[in-house]
Enzyme design. Sequence first.
Site, PDB file in Angstrom:
ATOM      1  N   LYS A  10      56.017  -1.463 -35.132  1.00 35.80           N
ATOM      2  CA  LYS A  10      55.762  -0.481 -34.074  1.00 35.80           C
ATOM      3  C   LYS A  10      54.498  -0.859 -33.313  1.00 35.80           C
ATOM      4  O   LYS A  10      53.630  -1.579 -33.822  1.00 35.80           O
ATOM      5  CB  LYS A  10      55.626   0.928 -34.643  1.00 35.80           C
ATOM      6  CG  LYS A  10      54.435   1.135 -35.619  1.00 35.80           C
ATOM      7  CD  LYS A  10      53.105   1.394 -34.944  1.00 35.80           C
ATOM      8  CE  LYS A  10      51.958   1.517 -35.950  1.00 35.80           C
ATOM      9  NZ  LYS A  10      50.618   1.541 -35.293  1.00 35.80           N
ATOM     10  N   ASP A 136      52.062   6.925 -41.302  1.00 31.51           N
ATOM     11  CA  ASP A 136      52.995   6.347 -40.335  1.00 31.51           C
ATOM     12  C   ASP A 136      54.444   6.329 -40.838  1.00 31.51           C
ATOM     13  O   ASP A 136      55.363   6.035 -40.072  1.00 31.51           O
ATOM     14  CB  ASP A 136      52.594   4.894 -39.989  1.00 31.51           C
ATOM     15  CG  ASP A 136      51.455   4.833 -38.984  1.00 31.51           C
ATOM     16  OD1 ASP A 136      51.140   5.869 -38.376  1.00 31.51           O
ATOM     17  OD2 ASP A 136      50.884   3.744 -38.813  1.00 31.51           O
TER      18      ASP A 136
END
EC number: 2.7.1.148
Length: 282
Positions: A10, A136
């Site tokens: 990401k 996350d």
Amino acid sequence: MEIIEKAPAKINLGLDIAGKRIDGFHELSMVMISVDLNDYLTFTELEEDRVIVESSSHKLPLNSKNDVYKAAKMIKERYGIKRGIRIVLEKSIPICAGLGGGSSDAAATLRALNRLWKLNISKKDLIAIGFKIGSDVPYCLEGGCALVSGKGEIVDCLTNSFSLWVVLVKPNFGISTRTIFKEINTETITRVDIAALKKAIISDDYEGMLNNMGNSLEDITIVKRPIINKIKDRMVKCGADIALMTGSGPTVFALCPTEKRADRVVNSMKGFCKEVYKVRML
């Protein structure tokens, strides 16, 4: 039985530290998007009741300090699974790079074991388990483009139609997220207008997105590692529309509207850093 799960990296299009909570955690507001730099995990059931993690990277611990191992143990203990699992991790995402590799691997493990063992765990419960591993992980369970808030546990998916090339440059050192967060001063930190960034993304307003991207942690990390600023400057001079640090660093990403521009950035950066990747947004 054996299954394979993909774990994409990401990047942070925006990262704002909105303040500090009563519980000591920082209030986060972030826009993340997946890119097609992927780890792959292969899961094979074992008759003996144990968790075995193997990896193509010699830099990773393969015990309880590994997020994949933690995720597997949590699922086994919470749902009373007495079978074992061997997990082979083919690592492509750089470690300690701000690209969410460990969190994505943990999320892939939760998804895979839920499917392999037919546990029918709800998304809400998967997120709760994932958050115990790392802030996350809830986002990585969703992937795509999303607004992430709270301590990382609130994930709202965003629709967008951007099809951009992304150049990732990882300097030859890692950064400890914990170390960077210890130095946050919420009174002086640079703020990012995440609401404006979200609006631009869902409106497919590319210029608006570029104008509102930012990372509150850049100033802290760049003081420690000034080369990050040099990488950013070089990428923009070579034709990137924007260059920004992702997460707590040290990886810098550049956005390019065409592959030709991305190739120009890649060719320029290859002599500057060893780890350079050309990928697409997912």
